[in-house]
Design an enzyme around this catalytic site. Sequence first.
Site, mmCIF file in Angstrom:
data_model
loop_
_atom_site.group_PDB
_atom_site.id
_atom_site.type_symbol
_atom_site.label_atom_id
_atom_site.label_comp_id
_atom_site.label_asym_id
_atom_site.label_seq_id
_atom_site.Cartn_x
_atom_site.Cartn_y
_atom_site.Cartn_z
ATOM 1 N N CYS A 230 -16.016 3.607 -26.708
ATOM 2 C CA CYS A 230 -17.337 4.214 -26.872
ATOM 3 C C CYS A 230 -17.944 4.504 -25.513
ATOM 4 O O CYS A 230 -18.894 3.850 -25.087
ATOM 5 C CB CYS A 230 -18.224 3.288 -27.672
ATOM 6 S SG CYS A 230 -17.645 3.201 -29.348
ATOM 7 N N GLY B 177 0.786 -1.237 0.000
ATOM 8 C CA GLY B 177 0.000 0.000 0.000
ATOM 9 C C GLY B 177 0.809 1.274 0.000
ATOM 10 O O GLY B 177 0.243 2.361 0.075
ATOM 11 N N TYR C 61 -11.104 4.981 -10.331
ATOM 12 C CA TYR C 61 -10.735 5.577 -9.029
ATOM 13 C C TYR C 61 -10.578 7.089 -9.101
ATOM 14 O O TYR C 61 -10.100 7.686 -8.140
ATOM 15 C CB TYR C 61 -9.401 5.020 -8.534
ATOM 16 C CG TYR C 61 -9.244 3.534 -8.555
ATOM 17 C CD1 TYR C 61 -10.060 2.711 -7.786
ATOM 18 C CD2 TYR C 61 -8.249 2.935 -9.330
ATOM 19 C CE1 TYR C 61 -9.889 1.334 -7.811
ATOM 20 C CE2 TYR C 61 -8.068 1.569 -9.340
ATOM 21 C CZ TYR C 61 -8.896 0.770 -8.583
ATOM 22 O OH TYR C 61 -8.721 -0.578 -8.591
#
Length: 463
Positions: free
Chosen positions: A391, A278, A364
């Site tokens: 698209c 992380g 995100y």
Amino acid sequence: MSRSAHPAGPRHADVLPEGHYAAPAADLNALDPKVWAHTVGRDADGVVTVGGIAVTQLAEEYGTPAYILDEADFRDRARAWRTAFGADADVFYAGKAFLSRAVVRWLDEEGLNLDVCSGGELATALSAGMPAERIAFHGNNKSPQEIERAVRAGVGRIVLDSFQEIVRVAHIAQSLGKRQRVQIRITVGVEAHTHEFIATAHEDQKFGIPLADGQAAEAVRRALQLDGLEVIGIHSHIGSQIFDMSGFEVAAHRVVGLLKDIRDEHGVELPEIDLGGGLGIAYTSDDDPREPHEIAKALTEIVTRECEGARLRTPRISVEPGRAIVGPTAFTLYEVGTVKPLDGLRTYVSVDGGMSDNIRTALYDAEYSVALVSRTSDAEPMLVRVVGKHCESGDIVVKDAFLPGDLAPGDLIAVPATGAYCRSMASNYNHVLRPPVVSVRDGAARVVVRRETEEDLLRLDVG
Ligand code: LLP
């Protein structure tokens, strides 16, 4: 097609929309070393080079879009993590960020271990020769087949994620006449993202067993009783893209508290603690990540201090960085297809990839930077949104950035820091073909993951 000077293109809008974008960099030709791989620079003609090769040459040989991976940078970062933690700790590269057989071999050579979280990742690791005892197997719903494969292969640890899994792994190991080394993944009530962490009730998630209500202690109690398992430690992973170390501090405090309770109840001092991954990277010049040695020092000090306080032997620490190793080592090389100025708003720059090779912006709201790499330009900056060819109007690669106002079709642009969670999360949306991963080192380039072809698509579609 010429990649040199272009006639004056669209100018930046007279009235820029408020907010959501940083001011243009003083020099749009500059490449901030924070966000680009170490060997990236410009040659005498202003063309960006990586690993000693011009991007124009890479585009010609391998096509665009393409992920360009700097092998020397990858190895440097992997080694920096390994060295920072030293011989008394383990670094498990999180394969979910990006995994290929070449990467597995580099990790093996640099002395790192590997975290995998599916049968596919396990197969990739084993096929590239990563010793099984250096593999950790994760996942909140490993299938019995995956568990059996991992146990048979002899993986160094399986990280148990639920009460059912404790029994499942024990049963499978025992039926194979083995005792599987396991860690138990707990949730410590800490959730960390970027510069913030929240140390309250964040057990509301699918991963791990909550520390709250004594559930984690009960999981350990049950696991210790099962012959098929050797419980070696506790695992905690608190979030993504973290810069603030205080979340780890709270997590370590709570994990060590559990180790102490285990010692008091069972007379057992578990020998390992894993603090997960992380750790954040710079996606734009505004991000200031810490160096591996600072992180190692901080984590080691926190755990040591907590263990001294609890009068426990300091366990062996492990960490699982994915993004922090591979993220900055790659950029995505695109060719500009169209440049569409919208008066008073911004200019839309369409590239030959998009959300199929980088879903992170759409998913995100991630921020990226971008640069013109096939040439330099002294034209005025223009506010752009780099979009793909899909698209869908959410098909955005870089939300707001500045590029030279003379940008034109045929120019190459690159988005740095796309090594993590871009190729690994790529899709075939609109039947767009997934780009190759090309690694470069010392003036040589090679394809480590080839470009998908229409044949690949049609092979899966069996009619
Ligand atoms: N260990 C565990 C148990 C994890 O769940 C993860 C990431 C890592 C290590 C590695 O985390 P890293 O150091 O790479 O941040 N797709 C998202 C990220 C999902 C991360 C999931 N787990 C993104 O693109 O930001």
